[in-house]
Every structure is written in C-alpha cells, then in structure tokens.
Design a protein around this motif. Sequence first.
Motif, PDB file in Angstrom:
ATOM      1  N   ARG A   1      -4.490   9.159   3.096  1.00  0.00           N
ATOM      2  CA  ARG A   1      -3.190   8.765   2.545  1.00  0.00           C
ATOM      3  C   ARG A   1      -2.056   9.351   3.378  1.00  0.00           C
TER       4      ARG A   1
ATOM      5  N   LEU B   1       0.826  -1.203   0.000  1.00  0.00           N
ATOM      6  CA  LEU B   1       0.000   0.000   0.000  1.00  0.00           C
ATOM      7  C   LEU B   1       0.865   1.259   0.000  1.00  0.00           C
TER       8      LEU B   1
ATOM      9  N   LEU C   1       1.814   1.935  -3.528  1.00  0.00           N
ATOM     10  CA  LEU C   1       0.683   2.477  -4.289  1.00  0.00           C
ATOM     11  C   LEU C   1       0.451   3.943  -3.952  1.00  0.00           C
ATOM     12  N   CYS C   2       0.496   4.255  -2.659  1.00  0.00           N
ATOM     13  CA  CYS C   2       0.173   5.607  -2.204  1.00  0.00           C
ATOM     14  C   CYS C   2       1.282   6.612  -2.487  1.00  0.00           C
TER      15      CYS C   2
ATOM     16  N   CYS D   1      -4.779   3.254  -4.316  1.00  0.00           N
ATOM     17  CA  CYS D   1      -4.465   3.655  -2.944  1.00  0.00           C
ATOM     18  C   CYS D   1      -5.710   4.214  -2.263  1.00  0.00           C
TER      19      CYS D   1
END
Length: 147
Positions: free
Chosen positions: A97, A45, A48-49, A60
């Motif tokens: 995020r 993750l 992705l973020c 994300c």
Amino acid sequence: MAGRALARRWAGLAACVSMIGALPIGPARGQPVVAPEKPVGADVLEQLCATSGDAMALACDGFLRGTMEGLLFAQINAFGESDFCPPAEGLSTEELRQIFLEYLEEDPDRHDQPAAQILLEALDARYPCDDGEDVPDDPAALLIGHA
C-alpha cells in the motif's frame, strides 16, 4: 532489450487485468459475472487505500496482493523471470500500500491510468532485478502471510 522488458510488462498486466476482471465480485451465486468495461483506475485504488475502515483496507489489500501475485506468476510463467524482484523476506500488504501510494503521489497526473500498471511500475522502481537474480520457485512466498 527494452522491447523485451516492455513485452513482459504488458503480458503481465494483460494477464493480471484479465484475472481481476474474472473475479466473481458482486453478483449473487448463480448470476452471470460480467467483466468490467475498463480496469480499476489508480484513482479508485488510491481512494480505497487512503480511506480508513476495515472494509476499505480489505479491498485495498486484496487488490494489491492479488495484483502482485498475478504479475509475478504471469511474468514468471510466460518468461521465466520478472520485471521486479521483491526482497526475499517478502512484502506485507501495508508495504505494498505504501509503495503504491508513494509512487502515485510522485506523479499525480497518472490517476486515470490502470492501478495494476501503476503498481507494476512502482514495484519495478523500488525492487529492480539485478542481472542473474533468481525469483523463487514459489513467488507467492514473497508475500508475508502466505501459507
């Protein structure tokens, strides 16, 4: 009291992970859906973020939003309360995020743990509930952009 909070936390995580694992991502229509062998890791993750690009940002944001909603609904349905109390004005996916990435940056040795667990801990640390604080009847209203 700590035991009850821990039980709520794990119940929420279990519900969230089971919902995420049941998402029909990947197979074509009519193909069987196989749950992942393990939950999405914080390292995946984080990549992705932290990566630019529309597809990465959508992946994300979708994970973060779905996980937060799953945690809120699972905890409230199971226990009538939540471990964390986001601000009444809600949270954007950009704020989620940032919360996730900052929390993971503070403790980089946790990259191998489930992303949902890290997000729950990050939200709990950022938005602890005050005694007697009520969570709205519709927890999804805490997410900006919820219709």
